[in-house]
Design a protein around this motif. Structure first.
Motif, short mmCIF file in Angstrom:
data_model
loop_
_atom_site.label_atom_id
_atom_site.label_comp_id
_atom_site.label_asym_id
_atom_site.label_seq_id
_atom_site.Cartn_x
_atom_site.Cartn_y
_atom_site.Cartn_z
N ASN A 148 0.82 -1.21 0.00
CA ASN A 148 0.00 0.00 0.00
C ASN A 148 0.86 1.26 0.00
OD1 ASN A 148 -2.09 -1.78 0.18
ND2 ASN A 148 -2.65 -1.28 2.29
N PHE A 149 0.63 2.09 -1.01
CA PHE A 149 1.33 3.37 -1.14
C PHE A 149 0.29 4.49 -1.15
CE2 PHE A 149 4.22 0.22 -2.66
CZ PHE A 149 5.51 0.70 -2.48
N MET A 150 0.60 5.57 -0.46
CA MET A 150 -0.33 6.69 -0.38
C MET A 150 0.06 7.76 -1.40
SD MET A 150 -1.38 8.98 2.94
CE MET A 150 -2.10 7.55 3.74
N ILE A 151 -0.92 8.20 -2.19
CA ILE A 151 -0.69 9.27 -3.16
C ILE A 151 -1.18 10.57 -2.55
CG2 ILE A 151 -1.29 10.18 -5.43
CD1 ILE A 151 -1.57 7.34 -6.45
N LEU A 152 -0.27 11.53 -2.40
CA LEU A 152 -0.61 12.86 -1.91
C LEU A 152 -0.47 13.84 -3.06
CD1 LEU A 152 1.25 12.84 1.54
CD2 LEU A 152 -1.10 12.19 1.03
N ARG A 153 -1.49 14.70 -3.24
CA ARG A 153 -1.51 15.61 -4.38
C ARG A 153 -1.33 17.04 -3.90
NH1 ARG A 153 -6.18 12.80 -8.18
NH2 ARG A 153 -4.86 13.61 -9.86
N ASN A 154 -0.69 17.84 -4.74
CA ASN A 154 -0.51 19.27 -4.46
C ASN A 154 -1.84 19.97 -4.70
OD1 ASN A 154 0.29 21.89 -4.20
ND2 ASN A 154 1.79 21.86 -5.87
N GLY A 156 -2.67 23.00 -5.33
CA GLY A 156 -2.72 23.94 -6.45
C GLY A 156 -2.47 23.31 -7.80
N GLU A 157 -1.82 22.16 -7.82
CA GLU A 157 -1.45 21.48 -9.08
C GLU A 157 -1.58 19.98 -8.85
OE1 GLU A 157 2.20 21.61 -12.37
OE2 GLU A 157 2.31 22.80 -10.52
N PRO A 158 -2.81 19.44 -8.95
CA PRO A 158 -3.05 18.05 -8.51
C PRO A 158 -2.32 16.98 -9.29
CG PRO A 158 -4.99 18.98 -9.61
CD PRO A 158 -4.04 20.11 -9.40
N ASN A 159 -1.75 17.31 -10.45
CA ASN A 159 -0.96 16.30 -11.15
C ASN A 159 0.46 16.21 -10.60
OD1 ASN A 159 -0.19 18.80 -12.30
ND2 ASN A 159 0.54 17.76 -14.15
N ARG A 160 0.80 17.11 -9.66
CA ARG A 160 2.06 16.98 -8.90
C ARG A 160 1.75 16.15 -7.67
NH1 ARG A 160 6.80 21.03 -9.02
NH2 ARG A 160 6.69 21.77 -11.16
N VAL A 161 2.46 15.02 -7.54
CA VAL A 161 2.15 14.11 -6.44
C VAL A 161 3.42 13.69 -5.72
CG1 VAL A 161 0.14 13.23 -7.68
CG2 VAL A 161 2.31 12.00 -7.84
N ARG A 186 8.79 16.69 4.84
CA ARG A 186 8.81 18.08 4.38
C ARG A 186 9.05 18.17 2.87
NH1 ARG A 186 13.68 17.15 6.88
NH2 ARG A 186 15.55 17.52 5.59
N THR A 187 8.42 19.18 2.27
CA THR A 187 8.58 19.42 0.84
C THR A 187 8.16 20.84 0.50
OG1 THR A 187 7.92 18.72 -1.38
CG2 THR A 187 6.24 18.62 0.29
N SER A 188 8.74 21.35 -0.57
CA SER A 188 8.33 22.65 -1.11
C SER A 188 7.50 22.48 -2.37
CB SER A 188 9.57 23.50 -1.42
OG SER A 188 10.32 22.89 -2.48
N TRP A 189 7.37 21.20 -2.82
CA TRP A 189 6.71 20.88 -4.08
C TRP A 189 7.45 21.50 -5.27
CZ3 TRP A 189 3.25 17.10 -4.34
CH2 TRP A 189 2.46 16.81 -3.21
N LEU A 199 2.07 13.20 -12.43
CA LEU A 199 1.20 12.06 -12.68
C LEU A 199 0.37 12.31 -13.94
CD1 LEU A 199 -0.94 10.10 -10.14
CD2 LEU A 199 -2.03 11.00 -12.20
N THR A 200 0.41 11.35 -14.86
CA THR A 200 -0.42 11.39 -16.06
C THR A 200 -1.45 10.26 -15.99
OG1 THR A 200 1.38 12.28 -17.41
CG2 THR A 200 -0.47 11.25 -18.57
N ASN A 201 -2.71 10.64 -16.12
CA ASN A 201 -3.79 9.66 -16.14
C ASN A 201 -3.98 9.21 -17.58
OD1 ASN A 201 -6.39 8.37 -16.10
ND2 ASN A 201 -6.81 9.41 -14.16
#
Length: 510
Positions: A148-154, A156-161, A186-189, A199-201
């Motif tokens: 199990n891996f958790m996907i966290l989305r930005n 302001g820019e949900p394709n940045r994960v 921690r991250t600055s994105w 991420l590309t769907n």
């Protein structure tokens, strides 16, 4: 002599009991058969998102990341895609400048934000003992937290994960293209963060598994109940009976035989809807074809087969045939005495070469015999798709009284129709479909059923008159089928696929 007399008496008694049993069954007259004109009730008891997109509207989080969604992940720092080396079985690296099959992953949705990733060769993402990302595990289930891996989305820019691994740290791409789970929270994105991916769907599945699993069992039960009670209602059967049609083909999923408590994530209630359909059909003098549209393990990998992630594995073990036969047994025994039951279709659109002809024949033989335990209604055997010989079932089916072979004809979904004009599509119906259909109808052979067709073409900006002419050509040719035809479908979000819309707006007259 005494033993022979006893044997004759026993045979006579057996014959009498068989005759009495058969006499209570509805027996179609196969030799003076009037071809039927029916419509499919697609998207009702087996979800297809393109038919009913509104069903997915209220999924609260990550509605674009459902089970079976195919995604690609590009490292923001290296500008390379994650790739399962050799398609799976070893490490996952960020070493490919372009994305194809090894770089495409299928999701299993565990929660709204937690997922399992499946690679081309069907292995799952996990971590090795050193925290390196690998795709080596060939089996999983929802409770296996190591996958199990958790996907966290930005925001302001949900394709940045960012992707949190099972060890609690985030995946990051190293300068040597290895991927390890050792980046902190921690991250600055920013573009300098090795734990950020684009991420590309690529492709989504929107079937019964996807909608029920995404809502969760409690919400799914109410969502599906509302759908079953409103999408197809009694008034629709009245409409069908008043517009030149004499029956309906109703797609169902294998899980209906477990109603009211089917295996998760499916929810109960579709069986009650099917019961209603039989009552309405009898009220309006309509025939019912039960079409087993979705099979355990999926017979074609498409969303309408109830698949989770596109894996087609039906028929690879005898257990699949056993489970499928149990569904046939359940449905036939339940409805055998309903006067509107006209046919049982044993499977819908098995796909070659994954489903072998030998396996299919084994299933058809035992499925046919199962129907005959309860009823003499027609037994429909669907042609495999992607085969070179459309006649591969004809001689086989000829050995079963009351058998029907189902073929599906669409002038879409194939490159041969790209660039065709309206007239070329019409010519194709007469010059290709008509002789192909005729070749299937042999003396003493099975009846032939065009179980799916639609008044739609791969033509841009076709006019109403164009659709009228194309539809008329299909009605002419498919009307020659010895069993009859069934339009796909009664209601759909796309107008040409909705027979109701086409009739009400004067495009088709039956």
């Amino acid at each position: 002599m005494g033993s022979q007399l006893i044997s004759l008496l026993m045979l006579s008694l057996l014959f009498s009991l068989t005759t009495i049993s058969n006499a209570s069954r509805p027996i179609p007259d196969y030799y003076s058969h009037d071809a039927i004109k029916t419509v499919n009730l697609g998207g009702w008891l087996v979800t297809e998102g393109w038919i009913t997109p509104h069903l997915f509207d209220d999924i609260p989080i990550n509605k674009d990341l459902l089970d079976g969604t195919q995604i690609q992940l590009k490292s923001i720092t290296l500008k390379n895609y994650l790739s399962a080396n050799n398609g799976g079985g070893s490490t996952v690296s960020a070493n490919q400048p372009a994305a194809s099959t090894w770089e495409t992953f299928k999701l299993w949705r565990i929660t709204e934000t937690s997922f399992q990733f499946r690679v081309l060769n069907w292995q799952f993402f996990s971590l090795d003992d050193n925290g390196k990302l690998v795709a080596t595990s060939t089996a999983s289930d929802d409770s296996n937290s190591l996958h199990n891996f958790m996907i966290l989305r930005n925001d302001g820019e949900p394709n940045r994960v960012r992707i949190k691994a099972p060890n609690g740290s985030f995946l990051k791409v190293n300068s040597d293209a290895t991927v390890t789970a050792d980046h902190p929270e921690r991250t600055s994105w920013g573009d300098d963060d090795p734990s950020v991916f684009l991420l590309t769907n690529v492709l989504q599945l929107k079937g019964e598994f996807q909608v029920t699993n995404a809502y969760g069992s409690d919400s799914a039960a109410s969502v599906m109940k509302k759908h079953w009670e409103s999408f197809i209602v009694e008034e629709d059967f009245k409409f069908v009976s008043e517009n030149g049609l004499n029956g309906v083909r109703i797609p169902v999923g294998w899980w209906i035989s477990f109603d009211p408590n089917p295996p998760r994530p499916f929810v109960g209630g579709s069986l009650h809807a099917l019961d209603n359909a039989f009552s309405w059909a009898e009220k309006y003098n309509l025939k019912v074809i039960i079409d087993i549209h979705a099979m355990p393990s999926s017979q074609n990998g498409w969303e309408h087969s109830g698949t989770r992630d596109g894996l087609q594995s039906w028929g690879q073990s005898y257990d699949d045939i056993r489970q499928s036969t149990a569904v046939v047994d359940f449905l036939t025994s339940r409805y055998a005495n309903r006067t509107s039951l006209y046919a049982i279709e044993l499977i819908n659109e098995p796909l070659a070469p994954g489903v072998t002809l030998d396996t299919l024949k084994k299933y058809y033989r035992v499925g046919y015999n199962t129907v005959r335990k309860y009823s003499n209604v027609h037994v429909i055997m669907s042609n495999r798709l992607s085969i070179g010989d459309p006649k591969e079932l004809i001689q086989f089916a000829s050995g079963f009284s009351g058998s029907v072979v189902d073929v599906h004809y669409y002038n879409v979904f194939s490159s041969i129709f790209e660039g065709m004009s309206v007239q070329q599509n019409i010519d194709y119906i007469y010059n290709n479909r008509a002789p192909a259909l005729s070749s299937l109808m042999i003396s003493n052979g099975p009846l032939i059923f065009v179980g799916e067709w639609v008044d739609d073409m791969d033509v841009q900006d076709a006019s109403k008159n164009d659709y009228q002419r194309f539809g008329s050509a299909q009605l002419d040719v498919y009307g020659r089928a010895t069993f009859g035809w069934s339009y796909w479908t009664l209601k759909a979000d796309q107008n040409q696929w909705s027979l109701e819309w086409m009739i009400k707006n004067g495009y088709i007259k039956i």
